[in-house]
Design a protein around this motif. Structure first.
Motif, PDB file in Angstrom:
ATOM      1  N   GLU A   1       0.826  -1.205   0.000  1.00  0.00           N
ATOM      2  CA  GLU A   1       0.000   0.000   0.000  1.00  0.00           C
ATOM      3  C   GLU A   1       0.863   1.258   0.000  1.00  0.00           C
ATOM      4  O   GLU A   1       0.431   2.312  -0.439  1.00  0.00           O
ATOM      5  N   ARG A   2       2.092   1.129   0.512  1.00  0.00           N
ATOM      6  CA  ARG A   2       3.038   2.244   0.523  1.00  0.00           C
ATOM      7  C   ARG A   2       4.377   1.748  -0.002  1.00  0.00           C
ATOM      8  O   ARG A   2       4.808   0.651   0.333  1.00  0.00           O
ATOM      9  N   VAL A   3       5.035   2.566  -0.805  1.00  0.00           N
ATOM     10  CA  VAL A   3       6.340   2.196  -1.360  1.00  0.00           C
ATOM     11  C   VAL A   3       7.280   3.395  -1.275  1.00  0.00           C
ATOM     12  O   VAL A   3       6.907   4.514  -1.639  1.00  0.00           O
ATOM     13  N   VAL A   4       8.496   3.150  -0.785  1.00  0.00           N
ATOM     14  CA  VAL A   4       9.556   4.157  -0.786  1.00  0.00           C
ATOM     15  C   VAL A   4      10.617   3.689  -1.763  1.00  0.00           C
ATOM     16  O   VAL A   4      11.134   2.573  -1.643  1.00  0.00           O
ATOM     17  N   SER A   5      10.948   4.536  -2.723  1.00  0.00           N
ATOM     18  CA  SER A   5      11.855   4.152  -3.791  1.00  0.00           C
ATOM     19  C   SER A   5      13.004   5.134  -3.904  1.00  0.00           C
ATOM     20  O   SER A   5      12.848   6.328  -3.631  1.00  0.00           O
TER      21      SER A   5
ATOM     22  N   GLU B   1      15.406   2.563   3.451  1.00  0.00           N
ATOM     23  CA  GLU B   1      14.960   1.488   4.336  1.00  0.00           C
ATOM     24  C   GLU B   1      14.396   2.027   5.643  1.00  0.00           C
ATOM     25  O   GLU B   1      13.367   1.532   6.137  1.00  0.00           O
ATOM     26  N   ASP B   2      15.032   3.045   6.199  1.00  0.00           N
ATOM     27  CA  ASP B   2      14.563   3.595   7.478  1.00  0.00           C
ATOM     28  C   ASP B   2      13.220   4.303   7.318  1.00  0.00           C
ATOM     29  O   ASP B   2      12.341   4.186   8.182  1.00  0.00           O
TER      30      ASP B   2
ATOM     31  N   ALA C   1       6.237   0.537   4.793  1.00  0.00           N
ATOM     32  CA  ALA C   1       6.245   0.491   3.334  1.00  0.00           C
ATOM     33  C   ALA C   1       7.216  -0.555   2.811  1.00  0.00           C
ATOM     34  O   ALA C   1       8.106  -1.023   3.517  1.00  0.00           O
ATOM     35  N   ALA C   2       7.049  -0.908   1.540  1.00  0.00           N
ATOM     36  CA  ALA C   2       8.018  -1.722   0.829  1.00  0.00           C
ATOM     37  C   ALA C   2       9.063  -0.808   0.213  1.00  0.00           C
ATOM     38  O   ALA C   2       8.845   0.395   0.057  1.00  0.00           O
TER      39      ALA C   2
END
Length: 326
Positions: free
Chosen positions: A207-211, A226-227, A234-235
């Protein structure tokens, strides 16, 4: 006759994308005057299957064969085809995941059916036709497609259907066993379809992604991604140049040549926003871009943008996220 919905499980629970497919299938069944039945395979909690009644599913056929806990395309096709025959299902509904699209296409060949993927609307059935709207050209356009075969197979695009329906009903869970041959398990599973991100969240289902992109300057700075991901549940993901340089594994690459995702929130850190990357993420409900270049093309697609140095901005976001969680 019934509408048959294939639901995918993850860690014993039903994936959100499959809840959307269940809601879609039950609405199609109502429009056609049919019943909505689901088929589930492998390791899924029966209590979670019973809760599919909240999405309008009346019955669940559950094949708990231990061999099916890991995705094997031909075996899954055999089970779903047997379930479709048992229920006399003329409409089959999947979520448009790697598994759903793979199995749906194989079933279209096996059942001589019509297939539409990336579907965003309920079918129109005026005048005896059966027409759906699907997203095309990486979400930049829509196409109306008429399904003319006796068996119609639909793969529903993630975040296209509301799953807030709650009928208060409970689905009946029925043990189901298909006759599977050794040949159904002959082809090795595609590991990348089921690959988790390092945060333990399946990237296509997140539902949440940090890229992150090359703006992070090197793999030694990936802790920022990652943090922040850990702080907001999130993924993690990355751009193609990052995976090409082996900063991150290729299963985290999102974009036209990687994984296509549709999270509720996508945060892009140090990614310029090339069209190939946008093709994989532009179905996200909310896009947040962090980049020190105010001319970065990603800002044109962003709902929110922060012009600033990621090494200054991201730590503050992590701190704020942790404070909200207290």
């Amino acid at each position: 006759m019934s509408v048959l919905v294939f639901v995918e499980g993850l860690n014993g629970e039903i994936k959100n994308s499959s809840l959307e497919a269940a809601s879609y299938g039950s609405q199609v069944a109502t429009a056609l005057g049919a019943t909505a039945t689901a088929v589930a395979i492998g390791d899924v909690n029966e209590a979670a299957l019973a809760r599919l009644g909240e999405q309008g599913i009346s019955k669940v056929l559950f094949d708990a064969d231990a061999r099916l806990k890991q995705f094997v395309a031909d075996a899954y096709v055999a089970v779903i085809a047997a379930a479709a025959q048992k229920e006399n299902a003329k409409v089959l509904v999947f979520s448009n995941t790697g598994i759903g699209a793979t199995v749906g296409s194989k079933l279209a060949v096996r059942l001589n059916g019509s297939l539409a993927t990336n579907v965003t609307t309920l079918p129109k059935t005026e005048g005896g036709t059966f027409t759906v709207t699907r997203s095309v050209f990486s979400g930049k356009a829509f196409a109306d497609v008429e399904l003319t075969a006796d068996v119609k197979i639909i793969a529903v695009k993630k975040n296209a259907i509301d799953i807030s329906r709650n009928s208060g009903n409970t689905a009946t869970v029925e043990n189901f066993s298909a006759s599977l041959a050794d040949a159904d398990f002959a082809v090795a599973p595609k590991e990348t379809v089921m690959q988790d991100s390092e945060g333990g969240i399946l990237l296509p289902e997140a539902e949440r992604v940090v890229s992150g992109g090359r703006g992070l300057k090197g793999p030694e700075n990936w802790h920022l991604v990652e943090d922040l991901a850990k702080a907001i549940g999130a993924a993690t993901a990355c751009s193609k140049p990052v995976s090409d340089q082996d900063w991150r594994p290729h299963h985290e690459h999102v974009g036209q040549t990687g994984i296509t995702i549709s999270p509720n929130l996508y945060i892009a850190i140090g990614i310029s926003g090339a069209i190939q990357h946008l093709a994989g993420v532009n179905s996200s409900k909310v896009i947040v871009v962090i980049n020190k270049d105010p001319e970065a093309p990603f800002f044109k697609a962003a709902d929110y943008g922060i012009v600033g140095d990621a090494f200054e901005v991201v730590p503050k976001l992590i701190e704020a996220a942790k404070a909200l969680d207290k």
